[in-house]
Design a protein around this motif. Structure first.
Motif, PDB file in Angstrom:
ATOM      1  N   SER A 402       1.577 -13.893 -15.732  1.00  0.00           N
ATOM      2  CA  SER A 402       0.757 -13.177 -16.710  1.00  0.00           C
ATOM      3  C   SER A 402       1.701 -12.423 -17.626  1.00  0.00           C
ATOM      4  N   LYS A 403       1.160 -11.868 -18.678  1.00  0.00           N
ATOM      5  CA  LYS A 403       1.924 -10.922 -19.476  1.00  0.00           C
ATOM      6  C   LYS A 403       2.111  -9.637 -18.657  1.00  0.00           C
ATOM      7  N   VAL A 404       3.016  -8.803 -19.123  1.00  0.00           N
ATOM      8  CA  VAL A 404       3.238  -7.503 -18.493  1.00  0.00           C
ATOM      9  C   VAL A 404       2.492  -6.461 -19.315  1.00  0.00           C
ATOM     10  N   TYR A 405       1.685  -5.656 -18.637  1.00  0.00           N
ATOM     11  CA  TYR A 405       0.860  -4.668 -19.326  1.00  0.00           C
ATOM     12  C   TYR A 405       1.306  -3.264 -18.934  1.00  0.00           C
ATOM     13  N   GLN A 406       1.686  -2.488 -19.951  1.00  0.00           N
ATOM     14  CA  GLN A 406       2.055  -1.098 -19.691  1.00  0.00           C
ATOM     15  C   GLN A 406       0.804  -0.241 -19.720  1.00  0.00           C
ATOM     16  N   LEU A 407       0.472   0.320 -18.564  1.00  0.00           N
ATOM     17  CA  LEU A 407      -0.672   1.221 -18.426  1.00  0.00           C
ATOM     18  C   LEU A 407      -0.135   2.637 -18.336  1.00  0.00           C
ATOM     19  N   HIS A 408      -0.022   3.281 -19.463  1.00  0.00           N
ATOM     20  CA  HIS A 408       0.482   4.640 -19.615  1.00  0.00           C
ATOM     21  C   HIS A 408       1.856   4.799 -18.958  1.00  0.00           C
ATOM     22  N   GLU A 409       2.088   5.950 -18.271  1.00  0.00           N
ATOM     23  CA  GLU A 409       3.396   6.260 -17.703  1.00  0.00           C
ATOM     24  C   GLU A 409       3.258   6.613 -16.222  1.00  0.00           C
ATOM     25  N   THR A 411       4.696   8.774 -14.673  1.00  0.00           N
ATOM     26  CA  THR A 411       4.873  10.218 -14.476  1.00  0.00           C
ATOM     27  C   THR A 411       3.549  10.979 -14.498  1.00  0.00           C
ATOM     28  N   VAL A 412       2.447  10.286 -14.772  1.00  0.00           N
ATOM     29  CA  VAL A 412       1.115  10.909 -14.743  1.00  0.00           C
ATOM     30  C   VAL A 412       0.421  10.483 -13.457  1.00  0.00           C
ATOM     31  N   PRO A 413       0.050  11.433 -12.599  1.00  0.00           N
ATOM     32  CA  PRO A 413      -0.520  11.077 -11.297  1.00  0.00           C
ATOM     33  C   PRO A 413      -2.008  10.758 -11.361  1.00  0.00           C
ATOM     34  N   LEU A 414      -2.475  10.084 -10.313  1.00  0.00           N
ATOM     35  CA  LEU A 414      -3.894   9.739 -10.162  1.00  0.00           C
ATOM     36  C   LEU A 414      -4.393  10.232  -8.812  1.00  0.00           C
ATOM     37  N   ASP A 415      -5.582  10.785  -8.800  1.00  0.00           N
ATOM     38  CA  ASP A 415      -6.155  11.311  -7.565  1.00  0.00           C
ATOM     39  C   ASP A 415      -6.915  10.240  -6.781  1.00  0.00           C
ATOM     40  N   LYS A 416      -7.381   9.199  -7.456  1.00  0.00           N
ATOM     41  CA  LYS A 416      -8.154   8.133  -6.820  1.00  0.00           C
ATOM     42  C   LYS A 416      -7.592   6.779  -7.226  1.00  0.00           C
ATOM     43  N   ASN A 417      -8.003   5.757  -6.481  1.00  0.00           N
ATOM     44  CA  ASN A 417      -7.652   4.397  -6.858  1.00  0.00           C
ATOM     45  C   ASN A 417      -8.286   4.029  -8.193  1.00  0.00           C
ATOM     46  N   VAL A 418      -7.534   3.337  -9.019  1.00  0.00           N
ATOM     47  CA  VAL A 418      -8.094   2.741 -10.230  1.00  0.00           C
ATOM     48  C   VAL A 418      -8.083   1.229 -10.044  1.00  0.00           C
ATOM     49  N   SER A 419      -9.019   0.555 -10.704  1.00  0.00           N
ATOM     50  CA  SER A 419      -9.154  -0.904 -10.563  1.00  0.00           C
ATOM     51  C   SER A 419      -8.483  -1.607 -11.735  1.00  0.00           C
ATOM     52  N   PHE A 465       0.047   4.702 -12.479  1.00  0.00           N
ATOM     53  CA  PHE A 465       0.222   4.055 -13.769  1.00  0.00           C
ATOM     54  C   PHE A 465       1.583   3.363 -13.786  1.00  0.00           C
ATOM     55  N   GLY A 466       1.772   2.457 -14.756  1.00  0.00           N
ATOM     56  CA  GLY A 466       3.047   1.760 -14.863  1.00  0.00           C
ATOM     57  C   GLY A 466       2.857   0.400 -15.497  1.00  0.00           C
ATOM     58  N   ASN A 467       3.834  -0.469 -15.344  1.00  0.00           N
ATOM     59  CA  ASN A 467       3.823  -1.819 -15.904  1.00  0.00           C
ATOM     60  C   ASN A 467       3.369  -2.820 -14.847  1.00  0.00           C
ATOM     61  N   TYR A 468       2.276  -3.543 -15.137  1.00  0.00           N
ATOM     62  CA  TYR A 468       1.671  -4.444 -14.148  1.00  0.00           C
ATOM     63  C   TYR A 468       1.645  -5.880 -14.641  1.00  0.00           C
ATOM     64  N   CYS A 469       1.723  -6.799 -13.664  1.00  0.00           N
ATOM     65  CA  CYS A 469       1.664  -8.229 -13.972  1.00  0.00           C
ATOM     66  C   CYS A 469       1.210  -8.977 -12.723  1.00  0.00           C
ATOM     67  N   VAL A 470       1.017 -10.281 -12.887  1.00  0.00           N
ATOM     68  CA  VAL A 470       0.637 -11.160 -11.780  1.00  0.00           C
ATOM     69  C   VAL A 470       1.880 -11.909 -11.286  1.00  0.00           C
ATOM     70  N   VAL A 471       2.081 -11.925  -9.988  1.00  0.00           N
ATOM     71  CA  VAL A 471       3.164 -12.682  -9.364  1.00  0.00           C
ATOM     72  C   VAL A 471       2.590 -13.411  -8.149  1.00  0.00           C
ATOM     73  N   VAL A 472       3.420 -14.183  -7.473  1.00  0.00           N
ATOM     74  CA  VAL A 472       3.000 -14.833  -6.232  1.00  0.00           C
ATOM     75  C   VAL A 472       4.016 -14.518  -5.143  1.00  0.00           C
ATOM     76  N   ASP A 473       3.534 -14.554  -3.910  1.00  0.00           N
ATOM     77  CA  ASP A 473       4.408 -14.395  -2.745  1.00  0.00           C
ATOM     78  C   ASP A 473       4.245 -15.626  -1.875  1.00  0.00           C
ATOM     79  N   THR A 474       5.276 -16.460  -1.834  1.00  0.00           N
ATOM     80  CA  THR A 474       5.248 -17.682  -1.027  1.00  0.00           C
ATOM     81  C   THR A 474       6.289 -17.667   0.080  1.00  0.00           C
TER      82      THR A 474
END
Length: 566
Positions: A402-409, A411-419, A465-474
């Motif tokens: 997939s492309k790599v998507y930067q979701l903010h930084e 350094t900003v914390p989250l109190d709950k899981n985000v989807s 938050f951070g940079n997310y993408c799709v990978v595989v583990d084989t």
């Protein structure tokens, strides 16, 4: 006169209550108590919920019941508290003993029986109330280094039984020597909105401190200039006599022109709000520099109940030409205190370029964001304050689907899981079950998060938050025998040991069978070691068939087969 009498009665009652508390428990180990960690000390991801008692690098020291009671819970896990006992007492409290090496014999036999019944090393057991009763001072276990412990010690907690809130054990009169005041190295001053400034700059600045005349002062200066809405913080720590371990402070007060703006006091904690630890500290300092800083102001989404008093959430205004006297008082549990004394001077307001961002998110609402190939849902109260969210779509890199998507930084914390949902690209059908989300570090290293492939998308949850993408583990887990050699003879060995690791998604499960029977292999996750200590569960003086399997989180399996003589 009536008010004076009421005050005297209140003071006497408080003194009687404190004296009664000191008689409730004895120390869980003999000898002088020396701590390597105290209650509510700032750890990497949480406030420390108990005290850590040194064992001088030794394992197997008797651990005693701190009061009459019964064992209400026994837990065994490869990480966390490792081997742990929970004792419920008639006085309204529960004590916790963690990182143990082994349990008292009757308890140990019962736990092992349950492990074989469940065919699992990891267990969380709740014995019947009358099964394991102990008197104060009875040996219930032996100290160790199990779970996520960084070295041999006893982790000890006192909790309110009804609420399950950990309370500060040092309020119960244990004989621990302390004649050292809290220490601090830096003052942090924060510009708290887009129109505020510190020393002419946006956001925050840190200032080194020096100690003289009984207080901490700014090094090389007497004041800090600023304008607008301001907050302060400090990287405060405490030491106990005879130990160089960095402990946490008990109480912090912030005075602005002699008015109390902020008062934190760490008498107890609530596991239900514990994640807000990330909002209490300067999370950016923790991520970027591994520094733990108490911020003396409270964000609107911070759910902690450790604040005794706050005015304007600990924030204050500074106007041009205005002088404000600031004192931060840091107090340990034995009443020893340190003061940071400085002034703030109001400078002219600065005009800053507006911050560029993608979308404004409110902390008290659910926030949804969509872009081509990505969907993000941030539930209500996952943020600690309103956020100017930044997003960037980046090109694919080697090894991604997939492309790599930067979701903010990060350094900003989250109190709950985000989807998060990311659309896969060029993912072969045979690899769909192996797909998951990964987070990409600033240096390009990838770490597995989680995720499941559904209809062309990989869906997962995260608390970063951070940079997310799709990978595989084989790649299947690595299993290396540390005991069985080519000749298969184990006559002089007391155990079968494997070094086990997984390079990406992590170990999900493992199983060891000898001659077709499930056998209790124990797991020390921090050492990446899985082992079986020979006991009555196998017959000696014969050749045995061993099958040991390990599975990772994406279903990749390694199977080790061999025969051995014992």
């Amino acid at each position: 006169m009536k008010k004076l009498a009421l005050l005297i009665v209140t003071i006497l009652f408080s003194c009687m209550l404190a004296a009664a508390q000191k008689d409730l428990f004895i120390a869980p180990m003999d000898g002088a108590l020396v701590l390597s960690g105290n209650f509510a000390e700032l750890r990497s991801t949480h406030f420390h919920a108990g005290i850590d008692i040194r064992t001088n690098g030794k394992i197997g020291i008797p651990v005693k019941a701190a009061a009459d009671g019964y064992i209400s819970r026994v837990a065994v896990a490869p990480s966390g508290y490792g081997y742990a006992i929970y004792m419920t007492h008639d006085n309204g409290y529960t004590t916790v003993y963690g990182h143990l090496n082994r349990f008292e014999e009757k308890v140990a036999n019962w736990v092992e029986q349950k492990q074989y019944e469940k065919q699992s090393f990891r267990v969380n057991l709740f014995p019947p109330k009358d099964l394991f009763r102990f008197k104060q001072g009875d040996v219930i276990a032996f100290s160790g280094n199990s779970g996520s412990s960084g070295g041999p010690h006893l982790h000890f907690e006192i909790r309110e039984t009804e609420s399950e809130h950990p309370v500060n054990p040092l309020l119960f009169g244990f004989d621990i020597e302390d004649d050292i005041r809290p220490k601090v190295e830096h003052l942090y001053v924060y510009a708290l909105n887009e129109k505020s400034s510190v020393s002419g700059g946006l956001k925050k600045q840190s200032f080194p401190l020096v100690y003289y005349d009984g207080k901490y002062h700014l090094k090389g200066r007497r004041s800090v200039g600023g304008n607008g809405l301001i907050g302060v913080g400090a990287d405060a720590i405490d030491y106990l006599t005879g130990s160089w371990s960095k402990c946490g402070v008990y109480e912090i007060k912030l005075f602005v022109d002699d008015t109390l703006y902020y008062h934190m006091k760490l008498d107890d904690l609530d596991y239900g709000t514990a994640r807000s630890f990330q909002s209490h500290i300067d999370f950016e300092e923790k991520v970027n520099r591994n520094k733990r800083v108490h911020r003396c102001f409270v964000e609107p989404g911070n759910k902690l109940e450790i604040y005794e008093s706050i005015k304007n959430r600990g924030k204050f205004w500074l106007k041009e030409g205005e002088n404000r006297k600031i004192n931060i008082e840091l107090i340990d549990v034995y009443g020893l205190s340190t003061i940071i004394d400085f002034k703030m001077i109001g400078l002219p307001a600065h005009e800053f370029e507006p911050e560029e961002y993608t979308e404004a998110f409110a902390y008290d609402e659910e926030n949804k964001f969509q872009s081509e190939g990505l969907e993000l849902i941030i539930p209500k109260a996952a943020l600690y304050q309103n956020l100017n969210f930044k997003f960037e779509e980046k090109d694919m890199v080697d090894g991604t689907f997939s492309k790599v998507y930067q979701l903010h930084e990060s350094t900003v914390p989250l109190d709950k899981n985000v989807s998060i949902k990311i659309q896969s690209q060029n993912l072969p059908i045979e690899l769909e079950s192996k797909a998951l989300l990964a987070i990409v570090s600033r240096r390009g290293a990838m770490s597995a998060v989680n995720g499941t492939f559904r209809n062309g998308w990989v869906e997962g949850v995260t608390r970063s938050f951070g940079n997310y993408c799709v990978v595989v583990d084989t790649i299947a887990p690595s299993v290396k025998s540390l005991s069985i050699t080519s000749n298969g003879k184990l006559s002089n060995q007391r155990s079968i040991r494997f070094a086990v690791s997984d390079d990406f998604s992590g170990i999900k499960s493992y199983e060891g069978r000898i001659d077709g029977k499930w056998i209790l292999f124990k797991y020390d996750a921090k050492k990446k070691l899985i082992f079986y200590e020979f006991d009555e569960h196998i017959e000696l003086n014969k050749t045995h068939d061993l099958v040991f399997t390990v599975e990772d989180m994406k279903g990749n399996i390694t199977e080790y087969k061999n025969t051995f003589y014992k």
